[in-house]
Enzyme design. Structure first.
Site, PDB file in Angstrom:
ATOM      1  CG  ASP A  21      -2.229   0.682   1.023  1.00  0.00           C
ATOM      2  OD1 ASP A  21      -2.366   1.426   0.040  1.00  0.00           O
ATOM      3  OD2 ASP A  21      -3.139   0.463   1.848  1.00  0.00           O
ATOM      4  CD  GLU A  81      -9.290   3.053   0.210  1.00  0.00           C
ATOM      5  OE1 GLU A  81      -8.849   2.091   0.866  1.00  0.00           O
ATOM      6  OE2 GLU A  81      -8.571   3.878  -0.373  1.00  0.00           O
TER       7      GLU A  81
END
Length: 667
Positions: free
Chosen positions: A419, A474
């Protein structure tokens, strides 16, 4: 000056002019169906133009690569040789949107005396070119000139950024291409129109080289621009998860002089709906470099982060502890889900060898109750036939790559979710490939988040199952932006690049009026059936089930449908759609079809014809928006009926709605 001298100068100029003209050479290349033609001109400069169905799509557009030593690849060209070939073959991906991809194109390679080639391929639905160099030693690329001169200042679906340190998580908006003058710049894929033809611009086979973006250069021309090579960076950005540039070089790449450069691709379609299925980025990428692929396993993932580990009706405190993840493992095993995710919070974000001891702070809150017994969890998951995926900050994994991956291998980790790269300069692009190689050695898969758009790397290293590169679900946790409006744009834009980890599956569904952001109890914009449709519409070989196991267990019909949902497909057929309005697609796995429709905020009816089916009867299970779905997003109805290839079906989609259909062959 006397007349005789003037005549002499005139003759000299005429001779020189004729030599320059004589040096210019023209080449033409057609697509296999003869509908698309590329005209290439090589002389003092190198340029190409494109027509489709006898309509001019691209006016002559200059190509070149400028090196730091002053050499310009693509200027003062001397053609020494050309070669052509016609290719018509089927490529069988390890996994994909179909079991076979038709790879049919005509190719020309123009070789120049100055030790470089230009390669063009023309498909029925696209045009691609790349440079190929044979220069000694290493070279520094100062700039690559990429130009697209369109026929008008057309509308385009544009995702913009003010910085190259960007994670492709902005929205697409419909604007004129001239809106890109100066700043901001646009990321790829970039979808516009030229002379009535849909044009999608992107790239493939991006290796050891930076990605590129588009800006406006005037005269209806889009110009490519790439991030500079970063000489020095520092940890910073969100929670220190990023690395930010402190010093840029005056060049974009330092690389080998003997190499193929990335493919520059224009996808061409006449109708919006045909943009829903395209595999040219995959076909142009380098072939698989992993010899043994038997261990690579696409699948569904029970995900912890979106639902904030909120389990209800259990007899333990949920959080980053052994009991919680044991529950996730049991849930995955019971429903035949291949993986669970241990996302942010399982470790110290900056030391992957330090497991959460109960004091780790994650996303502004202390991790809840207890510690993690990693050997126990991995042994338990192995017994249950469930793989565990671990989340990592990219620069931590980059720094600890060998020792961390070795430890992961000892535990039995099946893959990593990496990430916050938020960049696609040469250094980060090389990190992707280096990690792909190291994880493949240890039989681990990869899911890249805060990533740049796919460029076919999943073909070259098929252990890379997915990429985020999208403003996905998200965002409902921490933002009030209307991400549902994007739901009917993404299938025609971002999805052209490759697999997309949107992470659908939220069960707390809301309309615009009632919606509110909540980090720990997130809701989704749109209806329940809008969420269900995403599992078919959005291609994701590695697919999250975003909500909590206990939330799905309270919805057995929904759970049964999602648990049986394929992640990869044997066939894909676009049915209808309009960018930003609605999209309908059909995908097949074996003899079973899944059909999905996504809608924007305006309710509408769509009519589905089933003429693509084989002969015989099918049992249709239909999830459609309930009569009150406009008010209560979770309202849906499930019906069943028999369908055959002569059937048609009209379905009403609510505001922000959708539908999902499963067709099972009746034997």
């Amino acid at each position: 000056m006397n007349s005789r001298y003037k005549l002499f100068l005139g003759i000299i100029c005429l001779i020189y002019s004729s030599r320059v003209v004589a040096q210019k050479k023209h080449f033409s290349l057609f697509s296999p169906d003869a509908k698309t033609e590329v005209k290439i001109t090589a002389g003092q400069t190198l340029s190409y133009s494109v027509t489709h169905n006898q309509k001019q799509v691209l006016l002559p557009s200059k190509l070149a690569i400028l090196l730091s030593d002053g050499k310009i690849i693509g200027e003062d060209n001397t053609v020494v040789k050309t070669s052509r070939r016609n290719v018509n073959q089927n490529v069988q991906p390890l996994y994909g949107m179909a079991s076979n991809y038709r790879d049919a194109y005509n190719e020309i390679i123009i070789k120049f005396k100055e030790n470089y080639d230009i390669v063009f391929r023309v498909f029925d639905n696209g045009v691609a070119y790349r440079f190929r160099t044979s220069l000694p030693g290493r070279i520094k690329v100062k700039e690559e000139q990429i130009n697209y001169q369109l026929t008008a200042d057309a509308d385009a679906w544009i995702q913009t950024t003010n910085s190259f340190q960007f994670s492709y998580e902005e929205q697409f908006f419909k604007k004129k291409i001239s809106s890109l003058i100066g700043k901001p710049i646009a990321s790829l894929p970039f979808v516009t129109e030229s002379n009535g033809i849909k044009v999608a611009i992107t790239e493939s086979d991006l290796l050891d080289y930076p990605g590129y973006y588009l800006t406006y250069a005037g005269n209806n021309t889009l110009k490519g621009i790439s991030p500079k090579f970063i000489l020095k960076d520092t940890i910073g950005g969100q929670d220190n998860f990023n690395k930010l540039s402190l010093l840029d070089a005056d060049y974009i790449a330092e690389t080998e002089g003997i190499r193929d450069f990335p493919w520059r691709l224009m996808i061409l379609e006449e109708n919006d709906k045909d943009l829903l299925y395209n595999n040219l980025v995959y076909l142009l990428a380098s072939e698989n470099k992993i010899e043994d692929t038997s261990w690579i396993k696409p699948g569904k993932v029970s995900w912890d982060w979106w639902n904030a580990n909120n389990l209800t009706g259990v007899d333990f405190k949920s959080g980053f502890n052994t009991a919680t993840y044991k529950y996730f493992i049991d849930f995955a095993a019971e429903n035949k889900l291949e993986y669970i995710m241990m996302d942010e919070g399982w470790s110290d974000q900056f030391d992957l060898l330090k497991v959460n001891d109960g004091s780790v702070v994650t996303s502004g809150t202390t991790a809840l109750s207890g510690t993690l017994d990693m050997p126990y969890l991995f042994n338990y998951a192995k017994q249950k036939g469930v793989g565990i995926i671990l989340w990592c900050v990219w620069h931590t994994l980059d720094r600890q790559m060998i020792e961390a991956l070795d430890q992961f291998q000892k535990w039995g980790v099946k893959g990593v979710k990496v990430d916050f790269m938020n960049r696609d300069d040469q250094t980060v692009v090389c990190f992707y490939e280096r990690l792909a190689k190291e994880t493949a050695k240890r039989k681990m898969i990869i899911d890249f988040h805060a990533a740049y758009k796919p460029t076919g790397l999943e073909r070259t290293y098929p252990n890379i199952l997915n990429f985020e590169a999208v403003q996905g679900l998200e965002w409902n946790k921490f933002s009030e932006v209307d991400i549902l409006t994007q739901a009917t744009i993404l299938p025609f834009t971002r999805m052209l690049a490759g697999p997309m980890d949107y992470t659908p599956g939220g069960l707390y569904n809301s309309n615009l009026i009632d919606y509110r952001k909540s980090f720990f109890r997130p809701m989704t914009l749109g209806t329940r059936c809008n969420q269900l449709a995403m599992f078919t519409m959005y291609y994701a070989p590695f697919e999250m089930l975003a909500d909590a196991p206990t939330a799905y267990q309270k919805e057995p019909e929904i759970l049964a449908y999602l648990a049986a949902m394929p992640n990869t497909w044997d066939d894909t057929i676009p049915l209808e759609g309009k960018i930003g309005d609605h999209a309908v697609i059909a995908r097949r796995k074996g003899s079973t079809w899944h059909i999905a429709g996504l809608n924007n905020w305006t309710g509408k009816n769509v009519k589905i014809k089933f003429d693509f089916l084989d002969a015989g009867d099918y049992q249709a299970t239909i999830f459609s928006d309930g009569i009150n779905a406009n008010r209560i997003g979770s309202d849906y109805k499930k019906t069943t009926q028999k369908i055959d290839k002569a059937s048609s079906l009209e379905i009403q989609m609510a505001n922000g709605g959708g539908f999902a259909i499963k067709l099972e062959k009746i034997k």
